[in-house]
Design a protein around this motif. Structure first.
Motif, PDB file in Angstrom:
ATOM      1  N   VAL A 192      14.530 -44.381   2.323  1.00 33.08           N
ATOM      2  CA  VAL A 192      13.927 -43.139   1.459  1.00 33.08           C
ATOM      3  C   VAL A 192      12.883 -43.566   0.414  1.00 33.08           C
ATOM      4  O   VAL A 192      12.025 -42.880   0.284  1.00 33.08           O
ATOM      5  N   LEU A 214      18.275 -38.017  -7.130  1.00 38.33           N
ATOM      6  CA  LEU A 214      19.390 -38.349  -6.324  1.00 38.33           C
ATOM      7  C   LEU A 214      20.494 -39.049  -7.176  1.00 38.33           C
ATOM      8  O   LEU A 214      21.545 -38.961  -6.848  1.00 38.33           O
ATOM      9  N   THR A 299      13.680 -25.608  -3.145  1.00 36.66           N
ATOM     10  CA  THR A 299      15.095 -25.945  -2.606  1.00 36.66           C
ATOM     11  C   THR A 299      15.945 -25.184  -3.583  1.00 36.66           C
ATOM     12  O   THR A 299      17.145 -24.486  -2.878  1.00 36.66           O
ATOM     13  N   LEU A 302      17.276 -21.607  -2.256  1.00 38.43           N
ATOM     14  CA  LEU A 302      17.659 -21.590  -0.838  1.00 38.43           C
ATOM     15  C   LEU A 302      19.026 -21.042  -1.057  1.00 38.43           C
ATOM     16  O   LEU A 302      19.631 -20.442   0.180  1.00 38.43           O
TER      17      LEU A 302
ATOM     18  N   LEU B  86      14.288 -38.804   5.415  1.00 39.97           N
ATOM     19  CA  LEU B  86      13.840 -37.817   4.740  1.00 39.97           C
ATOM     20  C   LEU B  86      14.563 -37.443   3.400  1.00 39.97           C
ATOM     21  O   LEU B  86      15.482 -38.257   3.136  1.00 39.97           O
ATOM     22  N   PHE B  87      13.852 -36.901   2.292  1.00 41.43           N
ATOM     23  CA  PHE B  87      14.624 -36.821   1.038  1.00 41.43           C
ATOM     24  C   PHE B  87      15.659 -35.820   0.973  1.00 41.43           C
ATOM     25  O   PHE B  87      15.121 -34.673   1.226  1.00 41.43           O
ATOM     26  N   PRO B  88      16.751 -36.242   0.941  1.00 43.52           N
ATOM     27  CA  PRO B  88      17.773 -35.029   0.985  1.00 43.52           C
ATOM     28  C   PRO B  88      17.947 -33.983  -0.084  1.00 43.52           C
ATOM     29  O   PRO B  88      18.355 -33.178   0.095  1.00 43.52           O
ATOM     30  N   HIS B  89      17.278 -34.220  -1.460  1.00 47.61           N
ATOM     31  CA  HIS B  89      17.376 -33.548  -2.149  1.00 47.61           C
ATOM     32  C   HIS B  89      16.178 -32.598  -2.192  1.00 47.61           C
ATOM     33  O   HIS B  89      16.076 -31.566  -2.919  1.00 47.61           O
ATOM     34  N   LEU B  90      15.253 -32.343  -1.108  1.00 55.69           N
ATOM     35  CA  LEU B  90      14.195 -31.587  -1.098  1.00 55.69           C
ATOM     36  C   LEU B  90      14.221 -30.986   0.160  1.00 55.69           C
ATOM     37  O   LEU B  90      14.761 -31.094   1.042  1.00 55.69           O
ATOM     38  N   SER B  91      13.602 -29.483   0.054  1.00 56.25           N
ATOM     39  CA  SER B  91      13.611 -28.815   1.396  1.00 56.25           C
ATOM     40  C   SER B  91      12.463 -29.289   2.426  1.00 56.25           C
ATOM     41  O   SER B  91      11.794 -30.286   1.927  1.00 56.25           O
ATOM     42  N   THR B  94       9.180 -29.234   0.969  1.00 61.34           N
ATOM     43  CA  THR B  94       8.651 -29.911   0.094  1.00 61.34           C
ATOM     44  C   THR B  94       8.570 -31.397   0.429  1.00 61.34           C
ATOM     45  O   THR B  94       7.814 -32.373   0.046  1.00 61.34           O
ATOM     46  N   ARG B 129      14.399 -24.705   4.721  1.00 62.83           N
ATOM     47  CA  ARG B 129      15.484 -25.313   4.964  1.00 62.83           C
ATOM     48  C   ARG B 129      15.496 -26.731   4.453  1.00 62.83           C
ATOM     49  O   ARG B 129      14.778 -27.219   3.800  1.00 62.83           O
ATOM     50  N   THR B 130      16.914 -27.001   4.297  1.00 61.49           N
ATOM     51  CA  THR B 130      17.026 -28.589   3.811  1.00 61.49           C
ATOM     52  C   THR B 130      17.068 -29.410   5.138  1.00 61.49           C
ATOM     53  O   THR B 130      17.671 -29.019   6.075  1.00 61.49           O
TER      54      THR B 130
END
Lengths: 323, 373
Positions: A192, A214, A299, A302, B86-91, B94, B129-130
């Motif tokens: 990442v 994170l 985000t 959501l 993928l960046f897990p904290h971003l939609s 994003t 979505r995430t």
């Protein structure tokens, strides 16, 4: 965004079934019983002691005493500030170490280092404090070296000053910081970070927009654990702190052991408890705010998925284009 | 868009050479697949091009720019990872907009362009979505959109499809092909799947143990594998060791009536088999490999034997859905034969068959070369 999506989210949390309810109760019961007996009930007793006077009457005089006394309020302020500083310094020192440990150390050596980090945990706290005392006292090894280098006089020492107390508390907070932040560092996948770089992000941007968001949850965990523990310190200031290095913890301890006024000591404890929880709450809110601010995207919006327009007459559509 | 030029690049880890000095030019707008098994150095090479790893020697150029010492963020590349990253904290939106935002492009424009790119990869309307809510194939599409949105000079793909299941892999291959055609982007993809490399690549770079084994078009690679390793990777099966026998249209004593001119055979344990064109000289010890799909078996009972066929006996027959694989004994040799299952109904074990090995299906390499790596 134009999203006339009739698709219902299906990803959410799995629904709990009633079946293993018994098992759940069984598993939780011992913990709950312990908590009630040794945490909740004592707390109730504490509150009662704090609000009841010698003549068994309800009273707020203990708290009035706390808030009317400049000495105790200053002591409270100093305790919170010192604990905050200790926690921030421990995190600042622990993070790079934890990061290096997770990224740049071979697994075999990593286990050894983590083992060494834990040693202060399995050593008696008083032993650690007196060990530190011997180390920093006038004529001790540090003092000797500094004297030889003509940096200090032979009788100079930080012992019995707030600094001794501060350093000791930081030292004691390091294992938690390294362990918690180590798991934070591990949770940030290397690819990442590489992805961020290939996308044109400079190191600073990678930190603020990827690493920080994170890691923030673990930083909050770290802050809570260390701050709450440090706020309650009483042995360290008592042994090392000297007249100017006292904290609320050892004042309470003195109050209780002298047996003069239990109600007042309890009021001090409760005030300390509530204010430190407040600090933790504010810091948590602040950190999650920066995290959201840096994430930037939608985000956070959501949480409310679009409601399906009609009651599910059609079977639930999934998003599986490719299955 | 740009030509990628690699010259003299090498890399070793802890004293072990991962890449021996190599040169490579990937033409502007072409799709190059780097093929090899794990440890072949293919990912190392890709990471060097991306700036995620520094070469010990050599230079990397993207277009006119020498980027050897440039950090990843300044190379103008798009990189797609095997695990999506993928960046897990971003939609999703994003995530795709990340590269634009990192370059200082405003939020509104970045998201507009991200949405357009999501449309290109077939995920219009998924922006909010995430990543966790998407399937593996969808996540990889997002990763692709994220890499493309910054309009890089070159697109680098590190085994992008190997975490996906077979069916989705096929769809994604078609998708990659379409996007490559639409964007005309110079693309370099690492893969260990030879079918994938053949299907997608304009050219295929075959690597083994940090050395280039062959760099050719997929068709040439298949028809003229440069050595035993390449042939083996493309599915050829070792047949045995023998001696090269050259025939120059009649000089060979006793076979003056042979009508073919300049043909090469290999003799293994007394059996002579015709080879694809070979530069090996007469009398050279060589190892033969055979491509099972270029071997045909005909039951002996059906018709008389043709001149280019050998007599043999079927020893086994296995079905793999659409394909069937048989083995036949030819003298002391075991010859594999791959056929469509519908053609296998007349074949059965212990049966006497005529074996025909298409000349292009039998390759021979000097004995030490076959094992070289």
């Amino acid at each position: 965004m134009t999203a006339p999506s009739p698709l219902r989210r299906v990803g959410g949390s799995p629904r709990r079934s009633a079946g293993p309810a018994l098992a759940r109760t069984g598993l939780l019961a011992p913990g709950i019983v312990l908590l009630v007996l040794f945490a909740f009930l004592p707390l109730v007793a504490l509150v009662i002691t704090g609000f009841v006077n010698d003549r068994s009457q309800l009273t707020t005089e203990n708290f009035a005493h706390v808030f009317s006394s400049g000495t105790y309020l200053r002591l409270l302020g100093r305790t919170l500030l010192l604990s905050f500083a200790v926690t921030v310094v421990a995190i600042a020192l622990g993070w790079p170490a934890a990061w290096a440990l997770a990224r740049h150390v071979k697994p075999a050596r990593r286990t050894m280092i983590l083992g060494l980090v834990i040693i202060p945990y399995i050593t008696s706290q008083l032993l650690l404090i007196y060990g530190f005392l011997t180390l920093i006292q006038a004529g001790g090894p540090i003092s000797y070296v500094l004297t030889q280098l003509h940096l200090t006089g032979p009788q100079d020492s930080i012992l019995y000053t707030p600094w001794a107390n501060f350093l000791m508390l930081v030292y004691e907070s390091m294992p938690t910081a390294v362990l918690v932040l180590y798991s934070a560092a591990e949770s940030v996948s290397p690819s990442v970070l590489e992805a961020a770089r290939t996308l044109g992000a400079r190191p600073r941007y990678v930190f603020t927009h990827v690493i920080w968001p994170l890691s923030a949850p673990m930083v909050v965990v770290n802050f809570t654990l260390t701050f709450v523990q440090t706020v309650g310190a009483f042995a360290e200031p008592a042994v090392l702190g000297g007249p100017d290095g006292q904290m609320l913890g050892n004042t309470i301890s003195t109050q209780i052991s002298s047996g003069a006024n239990d109600g007042f000591a309890v009021a001090l404890s409760l005030v300390l408890l509530v204010t430190s929880l407040l600090v933790v709450g504010v810091v948590t809110a602040l950190v999650s705010w920066t995290k959201r601010a840096q994430s930037g995207g939608p985000t956070n919006r959501l949480t409310a998925p679009p409601r399906p327009r009609t009651r599910a007459r059609t079977p639930e559509l999934t998003v599986a284009r490719e299955s | 868009m740009a030509t990628v030029t690699i010259s003299g690049v090498s890399k070793s880890f802890n004293g072990t050479a991962a890449l021996h000095p190599l040169d490579l030019t990937v033409e502007d707008g072409s799709f190059c697949c780097m093929l090899g098994s794990s440890g072949s150095g293919k990912s190392t090479l890709l990471r060097i091009i991306a700036g995620l790893s520094d070469p010990d020697t050599g230079t990397v150029r993207i277009g006119e720019r020498d980027v050897t010492r440039a950090p990843s963020e300044k190379r103008r590349i798009g990189f797609v990872f095997q695990n999506y990253a993928l960046f897990p904290h971003l939609s999703v939106g994003t995530n795709v907009a990340f590269g634009l935002r990192a370059r200082g492009i405003g939020k509104k424009e970045a998201h507009t362009r991200a949405d357009r790119m999501l449309e290109l990869v077939g995920l219009a309307g998924f922006g909010k979505r995430t990543p966790k809510q998407l399937s593996g194939g969808q996540q990889q599409r997002v990763a692709l959109a994220r890499a493309l949105v910054t309009e890089p000079d070159v697109l680098l793909l590190d085994e992008p499809l190997s975490a996906l299941d077979r069916k989705i892999r096929g769809e994604m291959q078609a998708e990659l092909k379409r996007i490559h055609q639409e964007t005309g982007l110079t693309t370099i993809m690492v893969t260990h799947d030879q079918e994938e490399a053949m299907n997608l690549g304009d050219s295929v770079l075959m690597l083994s143990h940090g050395r280039v084994q062959q760099f050719d078009t997929p068709e040439t690679l298949y028809r003229e594998p440069a050595n035993g390793f390449v042939a083996g990777f493309l599915g050829a099966v070792p047949l045995g060791n023998g001696i090269i026998r050259k025939k120059d249209g009649g000089t060979d004593a006793g076979r003056a009536t042979d009508t073919a001119t300049g043909r090469t055979e290999i003799e293994i344990d007394g059996t002579r088999l015709r080879l694809a064109a070979s530069t090996l000289t007469d009398g050279t010890p060589a190892e033969a490999v055979v491509m099972a799909e270029r071997v045909a078996l005909t039951p002996a009972s059906e018709r008389p034997r043709n001149e280019d066929e050998h007599e043999g006996t079927v020893t086994s027959l296995d079905f793999y859905g659409p394909f069937a694989r048989a083995e036949a004994r030819l003298g002391s040799l075991t010859v594999p034969a791959m056929m469509l299952s519908q053609h296998a109904h007349s074949i059965e074990p212990e049966q006497r068959v005529w074996i025909r090995i298409a000349p292009g299906g039998l390759h021979a390499y000097a004995a030490q070369e076959a094992t070289r790596s």
